[in-house]
Write a protein that holds these residues in place. Structure first.
Motif, PDB file in Angstrom:
ATOM      1  N   TYR A   1      -6.853   8.504   3.411  1.00 46.49           N
ATOM      2  CA  TYR A   1      -6.509   9.565   2.267  1.00 46.49           C
ATOM      3  C   TYR A   1      -6.468  11.097   3.032  1.00 46.49           C
ATOM      4  CZ  TYR A   1      -8.284   6.711  -1.734  1.00 46.49           C
ATOM      5  OH  TYR A   1      -8.594   5.864  -2.494  1.00 46.49           O
ATOM      6  N   ARG A   2      -5.773  11.611   2.433  1.00 51.31           N
ATOM      7  CA  ARG A   2      -5.705  13.247   2.677  1.00 51.31           C
ATOM      8  C   ARG A   2      -6.181  14.116   1.546  1.00 51.31           C
ATOM      9  NH1 ARG A   2       0.297  15.494   4.105  1.00 51.31           N
ATOM     10  NH2 ARG A   2       0.518  15.361   1.592  1.00 51.31           N
ATOM     11  N   GLN A   3      -6.897  15.032   2.012  1.00 49.35           N
ATOM     12  CA  GLN A   3      -7.533  16.082   1.055  1.00 49.35           C
ATOM     13  C   GLN A   3      -7.009  17.728   1.648  1.00 49.35           C
ATOM     14  OE1 GLN A   3     -11.691  16.252   0.904  1.00 49.35           O
ATOM     15  NE2 GLN A   3     -11.801  17.485  -1.051  1.00 49.35           N
ATOM     16  N   GLN A   4      -5.789  17.866   1.027  1.00 51.78           N
ATOM     17  CA  GLN A   4      -5.375  19.149   1.239  1.00 51.78           C
ATOM     18  C   GLN A   4      -6.182  20.300   0.797  1.00 51.78           C
ATOM     19  OE1 GLN A   4      -1.422  18.391   0.256  1.00 51.78           O
ATOM     20  NE2 GLN A   4      -0.678  19.064   2.293  1.00 51.78           N
ATOM     21  N   PRO A   5      -6.212  21.457   1.428  1.00 50.35           N
ATOM     22  CA  PRO A   5      -6.887  22.782   0.720  1.00 50.35           C
ATOM     23  C   PRO A   5      -6.817  22.938  -0.679  1.00 50.35           C
ATOM     24  CG  PRO A   5      -5.972  23.111   2.891  1.00 50.35           C
ATOM     25  CD  PRO A   5      -5.388  21.755   2.553  1.00 50.35           C
ATOM     26  N   GLY A   6      -7.892  22.655  -1.424  1.00 48.71           N
ATOM     27  CA  GLY A   6      -7.801  23.021  -2.763  1.00 48.71           C
ATOM     28  C   GLY A   6      -7.248  21.825  -3.647  1.00 48.71           C
ATOM     29  N   GLN A   7      -6.871  20.876  -3.129  1.00 43.74           N
ATOM     30  CA  GLN A   7      -6.119  19.715  -3.652  1.00 43.74           C
ATOM     31  C   GLN A   7      -7.340  18.307  -3.891  1.00 43.74           C
ATOM     32  OE1 GLN A   7      -3.123  20.140  -4.867  1.00 43.74           O
ATOM     33  NE2 GLN A   7      -3.366  22.313  -4.434  1.00 43.74           N
ATOM     34  N   SER A   8      -6.665  17.453  -4.720  1.00 43.72           N
ATOM     35  CA  SER A   8      -7.556  16.316  -4.775  1.00 43.72           C
ATOM     36  C   SER A   8      -7.096  15.441  -3.620  1.00 43.72           C
ATOM     37  CB  SER A   8      -7.326  15.614  -6.156  1.00 43.72           C
ATOM     38  OG  SER A   8      -5.790  15.292  -6.100  1.00 43.72           O
ATOM     39  N   LEU A   9      -7.955  14.435  -3.622  1.00 42.44           N
ATOM     40  CA  LEU A   9      -7.643  13.365  -2.317  1.00 42.44           C
ATOM     41  C   LEU A   9      -6.481  12.666  -2.971  1.00 42.44           C
ATOM     42  CD1 LEU A   9     -10.784  13.800  -2.502  1.00 42.44           C
ATOM     43  CD2 LEU A   9     -10.843  11.684  -1.192  1.00 42.44           C
ATOM     44  N   THR A  10      -5.579  12.263  -1.923  1.00 44.55           N
ATOM     45  CA  THR A  10      -4.333  11.532  -1.850  1.00 44.55           C
ATOM     46  C   THR A  10      -4.326  10.338  -1.098  1.00 44.55           C
ATOM     47  OG1 THR A  10      -3.111  13.719  -2.762  1.00 44.55           O
ATOM     48  CG2 THR A  10      -1.871  11.758  -2.138  1.00 44.55           C
ATOM     49  N   LEU A  11      -3.923   9.185  -1.522  1.00 43.12           N
ATOM     50  CA  LEU A  11      -3.956   8.016  -0.792  1.00 43.12           C
ATOM     51  C   LEU A  11      -2.612   7.838   0.029  1.00 43.12           C
ATOM     52  CD1 LEU A  11      -5.410   5.330  -0.036  1.00 43.12           C
ATOM     53  CD2 LEU A  11      -3.794   4.139  -1.777  1.00 43.12           C
ATOM     54  N   ILE A  12      -2.957   7.895   1.315  1.00 48.61           N
ATOM     55  CA  ILE A  12      -1.611   7.803   2.182  1.00 48.61           C
ATOM     56  C   ILE A  12      -1.342   6.262   2.452  1.00 48.61           C
ATOM     57  CG2 ILE A  12      -1.202   8.061   4.854  1.00 48.61           C
ATOM     58  CD1 ILE A  12      -3.179  10.363   4.891  1.00 48.61           C
ATOM     59  N   ALA A  13      -2.289   5.503   2.882  1.00 48.90           N
ATOM     60  CA  ALA A  13      -1.683   4.425   2.994  1.00 48.90           C
ATOM     61  C   ALA A  13      -2.776   3.333   2.884  1.00 48.90           C
ATOM     62  CB  ALA A  13      -1.152   4.077   4.238  1.00 48.90           C
ATOM     63  N   THR A  14      -2.776   1.791   2.900  1.00 48.54           N
ATOM     64  CA  THR A  14      -3.745   0.757   2.605  1.00 48.54           C
ATOM     65  C   THR A  14      -3.438  -0.021   3.900  1.00 48.54           C
ATOM     66  OG1 THR A  14      -3.839   0.707   0.430  1.00 48.54           O
ATOM     67  CG2 THR A  14      -4.636  -1.045   1.634  1.00 48.54           C
ATOM     68  N   ALA A  15      -4.498  -0.153   4.620  1.00 51.35           N
ATOM     69  CA  ALA A  15      -4.395  -0.996   6.062  1.00 51.35           C
ATOM     70  C   ALA A  15      -5.158  -2.380   5.985  1.00 51.35           C
ATOM     71  CB  ALA A  15      -5.092  -0.149   7.178  1.00 51.35           C
ATOM     72  N   ASN A  16      -4.145  -3.539   6.042  1.00 50.05           N
ATOM     73  CA  ASN A  16      -4.879  -4.704   6.121  1.00 50.05           C
ATOM     74  C   ASN A  16      -4.827  -5.242   7.638  1.00 50.05           C
ATOM     75  OD1 ASN A  16      -5.169  -4.882   3.452  1.00 50.05           O
ATOM     76  ND2 ASN A  16      -3.130  -5.947   2.926  1.00 50.05           N
TER      77      ASN A  16
ATOM     78  N   GLU B   1       1.215  -5.312   8.509  1.00 47.11           N
ATOM     79  CA  GLU B   1       1.673  -3.849   8.469  1.00 47.11           C
ATOM     80  C   GLU B   1       1.091  -2.946   7.321  1.00 47.11           C
ATOM     81  OE1 GLU B   1       4.443  -3.549  11.687  1.00 47.11           O
ATOM     82  OE2 GLU B   1       3.786  -2.204  10.342  1.00 47.11           O
ATOM     83  N   ALA B   2       0.662  -1.676   7.553  1.00 51.14           N
ATOM     84  CA  ALA B   2       0.052  -0.926   6.588  1.00 51.14           C
ATOM     85  C   ALA B   2       1.145  -0.785   5.381  1.00 51.14           C
ATOM     86  CB  ALA B   2      -0.368   0.496   7.130  1.00 51.14           C
ATOM     87  N   THR B   3       0.568  -0.620   4.160  1.00 53.00           N
ATOM     88  CA  THR B   3       1.399  -0.167   3.068  1.00 53.00           C
ATOM     89  C   THR B   3       1.178   1.308   2.751  1.00 53.00           C
ATOM     90  OG1 THR B   3       1.152  -2.336   2.195  1.00 53.00           O
ATOM     91  CG2 THR B   3       1.642  -0.759   0.686  1.00 53.00           C
ATOM     92  N   TYR B   4       2.304   2.288   2.670  1.00 55.23           N
ATOM     93  CA  TYR B   4       2.237   3.521   2.384  1.00 55.23           C
ATOM     94  C   TYR B   4       2.622   3.830   1.103  1.00 55.23           C
ATOM     95  CZ  TYR B   4       1.988   3.985   7.477  1.00 55.23           C
ATOM     96  OH  TYR B   4       1.352   3.852   8.856  1.00 55.23           O
TER      97      TYR B   4
END
Lengths: 115, 115
Positions: B35-50, B54-57
């Protein structure tokens, strides 16, 4: 698409006062609901969750949240806060049948408890 | 519950460089999430890694910018490539407990500042 709205970005309260952190979600299907807490300089920890059954769920440190399907809300409450409750609180939602990792977060509410 | 550690805890990097963030879990898990948590923002899913695939973006994130490795069931890395100041965020990894209603356990996060 699902979304989560936390109406208050910051909530300052005095110690021993009651507090309510508001959370509304948009979804037309059944959901799982979560509150996570992030203490200063620490990672996210699960505070409580609603999966099914009783609409009122409680945490071990005195917080509770009530799932209200008609109002699509999952507000977090505590009757008397402590200094140690100072943290950022995130509401999150996922769909039981959705893909793994599909956890949608609100923007967070910073709770500041003053002596 | 799972215990997750991340390295580094924080870093200050120059524009145009890359940083690799490590995530270690104390138990074997099928899926890990970034996940990424930008300043003042909610958490955003970047990718899922199995592990072993290959990771799913998620929409808005691409492998060239955020390459992910998942060499085994307890470890994953996320690289932030060719960084710009807009990449300044907290990056978190998490794992999911499929038996606990999509509850996720989070690492402490990596606070990245790009100058």
């Amino acid at each position: 698409a699902q979304s989560v709205t936390q109406l208050d970005s910051q909530v300052p309260v005095f110690e021993e006062a009651p507090v309510e952190l508001r959370c509304n979600y948009s979804s037309s299907v059944s959901v799982y609901l979560f509150w996570y807490v992030q203490y200063p300089n620490q990672g996210l920890q699960l505070l409580l969750k609603y999966l099914s059954g009783s609409t009122l769920v409680e945490s071990i440190n005195g917080f509770e949240a009530e799932f209200n399907k008609s109002q699509t809300s999952f507000h977090l409450r505590k009757p008397s806060v402590h200094i140690s409750d100072t943290a950022e609180y995130f509401c999150a939602v996922s769909e039981p049948g959705g893909s793994q990792g599909n956890l949608i977060f609100g923007k967070g509410t910073k709770l500041s408890v003053k002596p | 519950s799972a215990v997750i550690s991340q390295k580094p805890s924080r870093d200050i990097c120059q524009r145009g460089t890359s940083l690799t963030i490590q995530c270690q879990v104390d138990s074997q898990v099928t899926m890990m999430f970034w996940y990424r948590q930008q300043p003042g923002q909610s958490l955003t899913l970047i990718a899922t890694a199995n592990q072993g695939s290959e990771a799913t973006y998620e929409s808005g994130f691409v492998i060239d910018k955020f390459p992910i490795s998942r060499p085994n069931l307890t470890f994953s890395t996320l690289t932030v490539s060719n960084m710009s100041p807009e990449d300044s965020s907290i990056y978190l990894c998490s794992v999911e407990d499929p038996l606990a209603g999509r509850e996720q356990y989070f690492g402490p996060g990596t606070r990245l500042t790009v100058t």
